[in-house]
Design a protein around this motif. Structure first.
Motif, short mmCIF file in Angstrom:
data_model
loop_
_atom_site.label_atom_id
_atom_site.label_comp_id
_atom_site.label_asym_id
_atom_site.label_seq_id
_atom_site.Cartn_x
_atom_site.Cartn_y
_atom_site.Cartn_z
N THR A 268 -0.64 36.97 12.68
CA THR A 268 -2.00 37.32 12.26
C THR A 268 -2.88 37.53 13.48
OG1 THR A 268 -1.69 35.84 10.38
CG2 THR A 268 -3.95 36.53 10.84
N THR B 179 -5.96 40.09 22.64
CA THR B 179 -4.93 39.07 22.82
C THR B 179 -4.86 38.62 24.28
OG1 THR B 179 -2.69 38.47 22.18
CG2 THR B 179 -2.96 40.63 23.21
N LYS C 251 3.55 38.84 22.37
CA LYS C 251 3.35 40.18 21.82
C LYS C 251 3.05 41.20 22.90
CE LYS C 251 -0.28 38.54 19.45
NZ LYS C 251 -0.47 37.41 20.40
#
Ligand SMILES: Cc1cc2nc3c(=O)[nH]c(=O)nc-3n(C[C@H](O)[C@H](O)[C@H](O)COP(=O)(O)O)c2cc1C
Length: 216
Positions: free
Chosen positions: A69, A86, A92
């Motif tokens: 999420t 991020t 990721k």
């Protein structure tokens, strides 16, 4: 496949008030696309919207799928882009550096609309996009990037991930990454009492959008 022009920013008011009426009579591809983008726009500004926290999927370094999420931070309906933020040290970012292909999934139980986006991610850390995104971030959000331990690092005690471990703003800024997703395709699924509807939309390099209905 129907073609109906370029992406539009003209979605004001589609979500508010009229959405149930719009959806109950929604046999119009352009309206379906506009409604999807209106939900995304609402997701950026409304923290209570289900579209505020989409699921992001990447291809993991081992080739397997990975999902998590994130908070939706930006959307440009004209360019068909969405943005989230991020940490440069996160898994990721490593995954997107190796393979920038990305998918996102949104679902709003109130509207009964699911959107599935496919696109290509670009990582911004030291350009104007990153700088503006950083400046517009709240101090609480910035603090997440100032943790001395990288996200996912193994720690001996849970408290070692606490805010008291934070370094200065400069350290946080160096870890901050704005991820911009150029959406190439999305699927719209509306679960309706009177019959489900599913549509697919694509945007080519010239910005021309085409859509077609799919069997739900
Ligand atoms: C409600 C919610 C919002 C989140 N928002 C973000 C976000 O905006 N950016 C982010 O990197 N991680 C966010 N996370 C944490 C991620 O889901 C994930 O746990 C973390 O980023 C590590 O993922 P990775 O190891 O795949 O990089 C959020 C988690 C939740 C539950």
């Amino acid at each position: 496949m129907g073609e109906y022009g370029r992406g539009s920013n003209d979605v004001n008011g589609i979500v508010d008030g009229r959405h149930q009426m719009l959806l109950s009579s929604c046999d119009d591809l352009e309206a379906a696309s506009a409604f999807g983008w209106a939900l995304i726009a609402r997701g950026v500004s409304d923290r209570k919207s289900a579209f505020h926290t989409p699921v992001v999927a990447t291809c993991g370094l081992d080739g397997g799928p990975e999902v998590r999420t994130v908070v939706l931070r930006g959307a440009d309906l004209g360019r068909w882009t969405v943005r989230f933020h991020t940490d440069r040290r996160s898994g990721k970012v490593a995954a997107l550096t190796a393979s920038p292909r990305i998918a996102m999934q949104f679902y709003c139980a109130r509207s009964k609309v699911q959107l599935r986006l496919n696109g290509v991610a670009t990582l911004h850390s030291d350009d104007a996009i990153a700088e503006i995104a950083w400046r517009n971030s709240r101090p609480m959000s910035r603090a997440c990037y100032a943790q001395i331990r990288a996200p996912g690092a193994v720690i001996a005690e849970p408290e070692l991930g606490a805010a008291s471990d934070a370094q200065g703003e400069e350290f946080g800024r160096a870890n901050f990454v704005a991820v911009e997703v150029a959406v190439q395709r999305f699927e719209w699924l509306y679960l309706a009492f009177g019959g489900h509807r599913r549509a697919e939309f694509r945007r080519d390099d010239q910005g021309v959008v085409t859509g077609r209905w799919l069997a739900p």
